[in-house]
Design a protein around this motif. Structure first.
Motif, PDB file in Angstrom:
ATOM      1  N   VAL A 147      12.382  29.485 -15.414  1.00  0.00           N
ATOM      2  CA  VAL A 147      10.492  29.246 -15.928  1.00  0.00           C
ATOM      3  C   VAL A 147      10.122  30.175 -15.331  1.00  0.00           C
ATOM      4  N   PRO A 148      10.468  32.181 -15.411  1.00  0.00           N
ATOM      5  CA  PRO A 148      10.016  32.441 -14.301  1.00  0.00           C
ATOM      6  C   PRO A 148       8.590  32.832 -14.287  1.00  0.00           C
ATOM      7  N   THR A 149       7.814  32.737 -15.191  1.00  0.00           N
ATOM      8  CA  THR A 149       6.461  33.069 -15.024  1.00  0.00           C
ATOM      9  C   THR A 149       5.977  34.718 -14.368  1.00  0.00           C
ATOM     10  N   LEU A 150       6.612  35.293 -14.813  1.00  0.00           N
ATOM     11  CA  LEU A 150       6.486  37.136 -14.633  1.00  0.00           C
ATOM     12  C   LEU A 150       5.217  37.643 -14.142  1.00  0.00           C
ATOM     13  N   ILE A 151       4.225  36.998 -15.484  1.00  0.00           N
ATOM     14  CA  ILE A 151       2.793  37.387 -15.107  1.00  0.00           C
ATOM     15  C   ILE A 151       2.178  37.017 -13.849  1.00  0.00           C
ATOM     16  N   ASN A 152       2.848  35.685 -13.269  1.00  0.00           N
ATOM     17  CA  ASN A 152       1.950  35.753 -11.577  1.00  0.00           C
ATOM     18  C   ASN A 152       3.367  36.380 -10.181  1.00  0.00           C
ATOM     19  N   VAL A 153       4.273  36.449 -10.695  1.00  0.00           N
ATOM     20  CA  VAL A 153       4.583  37.613 -10.288  1.00  0.00           C
ATOM     21  C   VAL A 153       4.080  38.783  -9.539  1.00  0.00           C
ATOM     22  N   GLU A 154       3.612  39.244 -10.994  1.00  0.00           N
ATOM     23  CA  GLU A 154       3.212  40.717 -10.015  1.00  0.00           C
ATOM     24  C   GLU A 154       1.745  40.320  -9.297  1.00  0.00           C
ATOM     25  N   ASN A 155       1.733  39.091  -8.729  1.00  0.00           N
ATOM     26  CA  ASN A 155       0.269  38.538  -7.691  1.00  0.00           C
ATOM     27  C   ASN A 155       1.062  38.663  -6.570  1.00  0.00           C
ATOM     28  N   PHE A 156       2.500  39.155  -6.692  1.00  0.00           N
ATOM     29  CA  PHE A 156       3.038  38.803  -5.361  1.00  0.00           C
ATOM     30  C   PHE A 156       2.676  39.822  -3.831  1.00  0.00           C
TER      31      PHE A 156
ATOM     32  N   ALA B 212      -1.392  29.449 -15.537  1.00  0.00           N
ATOM     33  CA  ALA B 212      -2.270  29.602 -15.182  1.00  0.00           C
ATOM     34  C   ALA B 212      -2.935  29.200 -15.217  1.00  0.00           C
ATOM     35  N   GLY B 213      -3.535  28.802 -14.809  1.00  0.00           N
ATOM     36  CA  GLY B 213      -4.514  27.845 -13.425  1.00  0.00           C
ATOM     37  C   GLY B 213      -4.679  28.700 -12.594  1.00  0.00           C
ATOM     38  N   GLY B 214      -5.631  28.162 -11.059  1.00  0.00           N
ATOM     39  CA  GLY B 214      -6.036  29.203 -10.351  1.00  0.00           C
ATOM     40  C   GLY B 214      -5.898  30.764 -10.205  1.00  0.00           C
ATOM     41  N   GLY B 215      -4.381  31.837  -9.845  1.00  0.00           N
ATOM     42  CA  GLY B 215      -4.801  32.820  -9.961  1.00  0.00           C
ATOM     43  C   GLY B 215      -4.497  34.044 -11.662  1.00  0.00           C
ATOM     44  N   ILE B 216      -4.199  33.251 -12.398  1.00  0.00           N
ATOM     45  CA  ILE B 216      -3.971  33.741 -14.062  1.00  0.00           C
ATOM     46  C   ILE B 216      -4.779  32.821 -14.525  1.00  0.00           C
ATOM     47  N   ASP B 217      -5.227  33.912 -16.215  1.00  0.00           N
ATOM     48  CA  ASP B 217      -6.163  33.013 -16.629  1.00  0.00           C
ATOM     49  C   ASP B 217      -4.899  32.440 -17.936  1.00  0.00           C
ATOM     50  N   HIS B 218      -5.924  31.084 -18.953  1.00  0.00           N
ATOM     51  CA  HIS B 218      -5.331  30.839 -19.696  1.00  0.00           C
ATOM     52  C   HIS B 218      -5.293  31.573 -20.745  1.00  0.00           C
ATOM     53  N   GLY B 219      -4.401  31.727 -21.419  1.00  0.00           N
ATOM     54  CA  GLY B 219      -4.074  31.985 -23.506  1.00  0.00           C
ATOM     55  C   GLY B 219      -3.285  33.185 -22.582  1.00  0.00           C
ATOM     56  N   ARG B 220      -2.724  33.309 -21.907  1.00  0.00           N
ATOM     57  CA  ARG B 220      -1.926  34.473 -21.860  1.00  0.00           C
ATOM     58  C   ARG B 220      -1.203  34.443 -22.125  1.00  0.00           C
ATOM     59  N   LEU B 221      -0.396  33.694 -22.538  1.00  0.00           N
ATOM     60  CA  LEU B 221       0.815  33.632 -23.309  1.00  0.00           C
ATOM     61  C   LEU B 221       1.874  34.931 -23.405  1.00  0.00           C
TER      62      LEU B 221
END
Length: 358
Positions: A223-232, A276-285
């Protein structure tokens, strides 16, 4: 009682779905109210990496957790695999107006080896198998480990657990009927996790071709969570005291999409999760599905990774007679344009319309 008519994805056939008063799909019902007479019907969306109950500074109250879950619901996410929460969200599971939540309990980490206040921290790593068994009993069939994190002594990402402890812990989870997943950014921790029989890797930005091949052979999911990787890059910018770690995070970011592409080509099962949670908004699937397509999945496979394929992986039914009517309807085919996912025409949860587009 409701009737819906449209193209049922992932197929091409136009079907009629009928929903009885208990919210279950049934054989045709005379006199049912027509909610949809054309469109594209998708089994309820799945966020396979989500944190209901987590906010930017740690755990939140149940009222805020409820709002998070409803935000996901209104965007079409009707099943959540919650990958660790610092609060007990079991009261939400009794609710019929929020998505189904598959809980993994608390993150498991070592002291100073994860975000403060998030995880259960074990002073002695040898305690991990017993604590995993406890979390397996407290959750809904999943346990979440922190596989790597910055080691300030080393100044870079490093594994959190010894390999022999991981093997015993994952065996304990499996004996309790639970699956195990782990947060992993770099490469060093993944061999021990995969060879111990872990069921899923979260993020996985450090995957090498050898590790990808082993995951494919074992059926280990990603589960790569690519939109979170944008925070790297932002994480790297804040880590000036640790230049090796900062450089490592930038390299992982630069290669993230190619890593997912290679995993897909090798046959690793890949599923959509937002973190989602923390640095990623919910509803962004929808954004994560679009990112998976950018990483090399076809539009159908990217959508399946957040719908029918993910539901099967998590042991939940699709849209067949006898199943609960959890579904999303779109006016046009999302496989032709994934941006359609941002605008559901109808969201139906447990057989009840909860959102309809204008």
């Amino acid at each position: 009682m409701y009737r819906l008519r449209g193209v049922l994805l992932p197929g091409e056939d136009t079907v009629e779905l009928h929903v009885d008063s208990s919210g279950v799909l049934v054989e045709p019902l005379p006199g049912a109210e027509t909610l949809v007479d054309c469109g594209f019907i998708v089994p309820g969306l799945v966020d396979a990496h989500c944190h209901v109950g987590l906010g930017p500074t740690g755990g939140v109250g149940l009222e805020e957790a409820d709002a998070q879950a409803r935000t996901d619901r209104d965007a079409g996410t009707l099943l959540i695999r919650d990958c660790g929460s610092p609060i007990d969200t079991t009261p939400l599971q009794a609710r019929t107006d929020v998505p189904e939540i598959i809980r993994a309990g608390r993150h498991l980490a070592r002291p100073k080896r994860y975000i403060p206040g998030m995880a259960l921290e074990l002073d002695d790593p040898a305690l991990l198998p017993d604590v995993v068994a406890e979390q397996a009993a407290a959750g809904d069939g999943w346990v979440k480990l922190v596989g790597d994190w910055i080691d300030r002594g080393a100044g870079d990402l490093a594994p959190v657990w010894p390999d022999d402890v991981l093997a015993a812990a994952i065996d304990a989870a499996h004996a309790a009927g639970a699956r195990v997943t782990a947060h992993v950014f770099g490469a060093a921790a993944i061999p021990g996790l995969v060879r111990a029989g872990i069921d899923c890797i979260e993020h996985g930005t450090g995957l090498t071709d050898d590790l990808i091949a082993e995951m494919a052979e074992r059926g280990t999911a990603l589960v790569p969570t690519l939109i979170n990787v944008e925070n790297f890059p932002g994480i790297a910018d804040q880590a000036r005291k640790y230049p090796a770690y900062a450089d490592h995070m930038r390299r992982l970011y630069a290669g993230a999409y190619d890593t997912v592409r290679r995993a897909v080509e090798a046959g690793v099962p890949v599923y959509a999760g937002t973190d989602a949670g923390g640095g990623i908004d919910h509803g962004r699937l929808a954004d994560e599905v679009i990112a998976l397509h950018r990483a090399g999945l076809s539009t159908a496979d990217a959508l399946g990774a957040a719908s029918w394929a993910a539901r099967a992986w998590l042991g939940r039914p699709g849209l067949e007679v006898g199943a609960r009517a959890d579904l999303v309807v779109y006016r046009s085919d999302p496989r032709a344009d994934l941006s359609v996912l941002h605008e559901p025409a109808l969201v139906m949860l447990r057989g009840r319309p909860v959102h309809a587009g204008a």
